[in-house]
Write a protein that holds these residues in place. Structure first.
Motif, mmCIF file in Angstrom:
data_model
loop_
_atom_site.group_PDB
_atom_site.id
_atom_site.type_symbol
_atom_site.label_atom_id
_atom_site.label_comp_id
_atom_site.label_asym_id
_atom_site.label_seq_id
_atom_site.Cartn_x
_atom_site.Cartn_y
_atom_site.Cartn_z
ATOM 1 N N ILE A 1 0.823 -1.216 0.000
ATOM 2 C CA ILE A 1 0.000 0.000 0.000
ATOM 3 C C ILE A 1 0.858 1.268 0.000
ATOM 4 O O ILE A 1 0.367 2.356 0.291
ATOM 5 C CB ILE A 1 -0.970 0.031 1.209
ATOM 6 N N ASP A 2 2.139 1.122 -0.353
ATOM 7 C CA ASP A 2 3.048 2.261 -0.228
ATOM 8 C C ASP A 2 2.710 3.410 -1.171
ATOM 9 O O ASP A 2 3.058 4.544 -0.905
ATOM 10 C CB ASP A 2 4.505 1.813 -0.409
ATOM 11 N N ARG A 3 2.001 3.124 -2.263
ATOM 12 C CA ARG A 3 1.618 4.220 -3.164
ATOM 13 C C ARG A 3 0.320 4.896 -2.743
ATOM 14 O O ARG A 3 -0.159 5.809 -3.403
ATOM 15 C CB ARG A 3 1.439 3.688 -4.589
ATOM 16 N N ALA B 1 -11.830 5.884 1.913
ATOM 17 C CA ALA B 1 -12.933 5.808 0.947
ATOM 18 C C ALA B 1 -12.440 5.808 -0.500
ATOM 19 O O ALA B 1 -13.185 5.423 -1.410
ATOM 20 C CB ALA B 1 -13.897 6.977 1.169
ATOM 21 N N ASP B 2 -11.185 6.230 -0.722
ATOM 22 C CA ASP B 2 -10.635 6.234 -2.083
ATOM 23 C C ASP B 2 -10.195 4.836 -2.520
ATOM 24 O O ASP B 2 -9.843 4.629 -3.679
ATOM 25 C CB ASP B 2 -9.397 7.141 -2.166
ATOM 26 N N LEU B 3 -10.134 3.905 -1.572
ATOM 27 C CA LEU B 3 -9.550 2.583 -1.860
ATOM 28 C C LEU B 3 -10.636 1.531 -2.036
ATOM 29 O O LEU B 3 -11.655 1.552 -1.328
ATOM 30 C CB LEU B 3 -8.653 2.152 -0.681
ATOM 31 N N VAL B 4 -10.409 0.595 -2.956
ATOM 32 C CA VAL B 4 -11.328 -0.541 -3.093
ATOM 33 C C VAL B 4 -11.191 -1.410 -1.825
ATOM 34 O O VAL B 4 -10.186 -1.327 -1.098
ATOM 35 C CB VAL B 4 -11.025 -1.380 -4.357
ATOM 36 N N VAL C 1 -10.400 -4.455 -1.022
ATOM 37 C CA VAL C 1 -9.222 -5.295 -0.729
ATOM 38 C C VAL C 1 -8.035 -4.437 -0.295
ATOM 39 O O VAL C 1 -7.249 -4.847 0.571
ATOM 40 C CB VAL C 1 -8.868 -6.202 -1.935
ATOM 41 N N LEU C 2 -7.930 -3.230 -0.849
ATOM 42 C CA LEU C 2 -6.822 -2.351 -0.435
ATOM 43 C C LEU C 2 -7.090 -1.765 0.949
ATOM 44 O O LEU C 2 -6.163 -1.565 1.736
ATOM 45 C CB LEU C 2 -6.606 -1.255 -1.478
ATOM 46 N N GLN C 3 -8.352 -1.507 1.260
ATOM 47 C CA GLN C 3 -8.675 -1.068 2.623
ATOM 48 C C GLN C 3 -8.288 -2.151 3.628
ATOM 49 O O GLN C 3 -7.737 -1.864 4.690
ATOM 50 C CB GLN C 3 -10.166 -0.757 2.757
ATOM 51 N N GLN C 4 -8.572 -3.416 3.274
ATOM 52 C CA GLN C 4 -8.220 -4.475 4.223
ATOM 53 C C GLN C 4 -6.707 -4.677 4.289
ATOM 54 O O GLN C 4 -6.168 -4.970 5.353
ATOM 55 C CB GLN C 4 -8.962 -5.782 3.878
ATOM 56 N N GLY D 1 -14.791 -11.441 5.547
ATOM 57 C CA GLY D 1 -16.256 -11.445 5.444
ATOM 58 C C GLY D 1 -16.829 -10.428 4.474
ATOM 59 O O GLY D 1 -17.941 -10.603 3.984
ATOM 60 N N ALA D 2 -16.072 -9.355 4.197
ATOM 61 C CA ALA D 2 -16.595 -8.322 3.291
ATOM 62 C C ALA D 2 -15.909 -8.360 1.930
ATOM 63 O O ALA D 2 -16.015 -7.407 1.147
ATOM 64 C CB ALA D 2 -16.403 -6.945 3.930
ATOM 65 N N LEU D 3 -15.216 -9.477 1.641
ATOM 66 C CA LEU D 3 -14.443 -9.551 0.401
ATOM 67 C C LEU D 3 -14.907 -10.723 -0.453
ATOM 68 O O LEU D 3 -15.362 -11.742 0.068
ATOM 69 C CB LEU D 3 -12.957 -9.745 0.722
ATOM 70 N N GLY D 4 -14.766 -10.589 -1.780
ATOM 71 C CA GLY D 4 -15.002 -11.719 -2.667
ATOM 72 C C GLY D 4 -13.870 -12.733 -2.543
ATOM 73 O O GLY D 4 -12.839 -12.431 -1.918
ATOM 74 N N PRO D 5 -14.037 -13.921 -3.145
ATOM 75 C CA PRO D 5 -13.060 -14.997 -2.935
ATOM 76 C C PRO D 5 -11.627 -14.634 -3.344
ATOM 77 O O PRO D 5 -10.681 -14.957 -2.611
ATOM 78 C CB PRO D 5 -13.589 -16.144 -3.810
ATOM 79 N N ALA D 6 -11.442 -13.960 -4.475
ATOM 80 C CA ALA D 6 -10.072 -13.650 -4.920
ATOM 81 C C ALA D 6 -9.424 -12.642 -3.970
ATOM 82 O O ALA D 6 -8.258 -12.797 -3.579
ATOM 83 C CB ALA D 6 -10.093 -13.101 -6.343
ATOM 84 N N ASP D 7 -10.182 -11.624 -3.583
ATOM 85 C CA ASP D 7 -9.641 -10.623 -2.657
ATOM 86 C C ASP D 7 -9.377 -11.246 -1.289
ATOM 87 O O ASP D 7 -8.370 -10.941 -0.624
ATOM 88 C CB ASP D 7 -10.620 -9.458 -2.495
ATOM 89 N N ALA D 8 -10.279 -12.126 -0.864
ATOM 90 C CA ALA D 8 -10.103 -12.803 0.421
ATOM 91 C C ALA D 8 -8.807 -13.603 0.419
ATOM 92 O O ALA D 8 -8.024 -13.563 1.375
ATOM 93 C CB ALA D 8 -11.298 -13.719 0.700
#
Ligand SMILES: Nc1ncnc2c1ncn2[C@@H]1O[C@H](COP(=O)(O)OP(=O)(O)OP(=O)(O)O)[C@@H](O)[C@H]1O
Length: 240
Positions: free
Chosen positions: A144-146, A153-156, A158-161, A183-190
């Protein structure tokens, strides 16, 4: 029953106390509803331990007691061999802030702060000086360095997590607790977030206690337990 696991290779000395130890924890609500019944568990440094259970089985209660957010009705919780149960609220808060990191289902980043400020928050709360080199390394390591000057709120999701995971490790805690982190992510993001958490546990060696209903989450654990009828029992799973 106390379940003790051989710790995987870690930077903690082999003789160190478990990162987290639950001893005969009982939690009863309203004097009648027993949600945890003499639950014992060791989470060694460098181990990711999953606890699975149906809705309402007591997973969040377990996490709250383990992390010192709530006092159990009976039993003892030790974090790196320091007893957290029975401490007065101010001392418990101090111990928690320095030694426990949290990952929640809904990320719980502070919306008005930048990602960098969110990462620095645990250090501030623990009264530690802001170590910018460490925070930069943490941000790079979690990908998340960038994004450090953005707001949550600017982040999708998976990036918030990812940012929430980084924040959980920011104070170099003895133990991280994760309550339904996928729990709040789809399978790929999870999958991405679980791989990240597992790799950070392997590298930095805190203990990580994760409660989840997601079998994919449990598959990343060194050991898995089921919470049923207020008791914990080991579950055999194939780990990755
Ligand atoms: N503060 C409270 N006061 C009274 N009862 C509570 C309290 N917190 C939780 N409970 C009850 O304890 C039981 C376990 O709740 P808990 O939230 O720990 O379960 P959970 O496994 O995390 O559930 P979910 O997966 O739905 O979040 C439930 O019956 C719940 O209603």
């Amino acid at each position: 029953m106390t379940t003790t696991l051989a710790a995987p290779p870690s930077r903690r000395p082999a003789t160190a106390a478990p990162a987290l130890a639950l001893r005969e924890i009982t939690k009863t609500y309203d004097g009648a509803h027993t949600v945890l019944d003499r639950v014992s568990l060791d989470v060694p440094g460098g181990a990711l331990i999953a606890v699975m259970g149906a809705p309402g089985s007591g997973k969040s209660t377990l996490v709250h007691c383990a992390a010192g957010l709530d006092d159990p009705t009976g039993g003892e919780v030790r974090i790196a061999d320091r007893r957290i149960t029975g401490l007065e609220e101010a001392k418990r808060t101090l111990l928690r802030q320095g030694r426990v990191g949290f990952v929640f289902q809904s990320f719980n980043l502070l919306p008005s702060l930048t990602i960098e400020e969110n990462l620095a928050m645990p250090l501030r709360l623990a009264g530690e000086s802001e170590d910018r080199d460490w925070l930069r390394h943490l941000a790079e390591r979690t990908g998340i360095d960038r994004l450090l000057q953005r707001r949550p709120a600017d982040l999708v999701p998976v990036l918030q997590q990812r940012a929430a995971v980084a924040r959980a490790f920011a104070s170099r805690p003895d133990v991280v607790v994760a309550d339904e982190p996928t729990g709040a992510l789809g399978p790929a993001d999870a999958s991405e977030v679980l791989d990240l958490m597992r790799s950070l546990v392997d590298e930095w060696a805190p203990g990580l206690l994760m409660v989840t209903q997601d079998p994919a989450a449990a598959s990343r654990a060194h050991a898995t337990f089921a919470l049923e009828g207020a008791r914990l029992r080991p579950v055999l799973t194939s780990t990755r």
